[in-house]
Design a protein around this motif. Structure first.
Motif, PDB file in Angstrom:
ATOM      1  N   VAL A 173      16.140  46.801  79.569  1.00  0.00           N
ATOM      2  CA  VAL A 173      14.763  47.000  80.028  1.00  0.00           C
ATOM      3  C   VAL A 173      14.707  46.960  81.553  1.00  0.00           C
ATOM      4  N   GLU A 174      15.359  45.977  82.142  1.00  0.00           N
ATOM      5  CA  GLU A 174      15.392  45.895  83.613  1.00  0.00           C
ATOM      6  C   GLU A 174      16.123  47.104  84.193  1.00  0.00           C
ATOM      7  N   PHE A 224      19.569  43.688  90.369  1.00  0.00           N
ATOM      8  CA  PHE A 224      19.880  42.294  90.689  1.00  0.00           C
ATOM      9  C   PHE A 224      19.531  41.412  89.491  1.00  0.00           C
ATOM     10  N   GLU A 225      18.383  41.647  88.896  1.00  0.00           N
ATOM     11  CA  GLU A 225      17.969  40.870  87.720  1.00  0.00           C
ATOM     12  C   GLU A 225      18.886  41.161  86.538  1.00  0.00           C
ATOM     13  N   CYS A 226      19.321  42.403  86.388  1.00  0.00           N
ATOM     14  CA  CYS A 226      20.286  42.745  85.333  1.00  0.00           C
ATOM     15  C   CYS A 226      21.523  41.864  85.453  1.00  0.00           C
ATOM     16  N   ILE A 279       7.843  52.089  82.572  1.00  0.00           N
ATOM     17  CA  ILE A 279       8.166  53.392  82.007  1.00  0.00           C
ATOM     18  C   ILE A 279       9.676  53.456  81.801  1.00  0.00           C
ATOM     19  N   TRP A 280      10.078  53.601  80.536  1.00  0.00           N
ATOM     20  CA  TRP A 280      11.499  53.719  80.194  1.00  0.00           C
ATOM     21  C   TRP A 280      12.069  54.959  80.876  1.00  0.00           C
TER      22      TRP A 280
END
Length: 173
Positions: free
Chosen positions: A12-13, A21-23, A135-136
């Protein structure tokens, strides 16, 4: 297939917010909590894709290429595990090769879509993106300095404190 929640969050991230970075943070924590902590784990390969794209987007081409090469090596070496995560290993390797060539040719960053083969996984991720008003498959917002330079803006006081503590302990020995 039953995928770890952290993997769903990573996807999702990766495809919604493009917060590489969050991934990295999400999967590194998951990897550390699920031994064995192999440096050639499929989780490390996925972390390296996020890190490589983070560097690429910031203009650190040498670091980006080096990291994406390592990711490609791990994920193709661990092809069966990679496929079990609903990814097309061959298409992923081709995409990484393409991005490595783009980096070497100084072609500007563009967002990458991981080649997901499991339609149920895609559906879960797309629904989670909608739930989060994302939005994917949206492209990176290249004007969002918070997203682009996130590692320079985080509070690192706990990391610095821990390093100083470890240094003190080594000096006492």
């Amino acid at each position: 297939m039953n995928y770890p929640d952290e993997y769903i969050q990573y996807l999702v991230e990766f495809h919604g917010r493009r917060d590489y970075f969050e991934c990295h943070e999400i999967l590194e924590e998951y990897w550390k909590e699920h031994p064995p902590l192999r440096r050639d784990s499929v989780w490390v390969g996925l972390i390296q894709i996020a890190v490589g794209l983070y560097h690429y987007r910031r203009g650190n081409h040498a670091g980006a290429a080096r990291t994406l090469v390592k990711a490609r090596q791990i994920l193709t070496k661990r092809a069966e595990e990679t496929a079990e995560l609903g990814l097309d290993v061959f298409a992923l390797a081709d995409s990484l090769d393409d991005y490595i060539q783009r980096i070497h040719a100084n072609i500007p960053y563009e967002s990458l879509m991981l080649p997901i083969t499991d339609s149920e996984l895609s559906s879960i991720c797309e629904n989670e993106c909608k739930r989060q008003s994302l939005i994917w498959g949206d492209k990176s917002n290249l004007t969002d300095s918070q997203l682009i330079h996130r590692h320079t803006m985080r509070d690192r006081s706990d990391i610095i404190e821990e390093r100083n503590k470890q240094l003190q302990m080594r000096r006492q020995k």
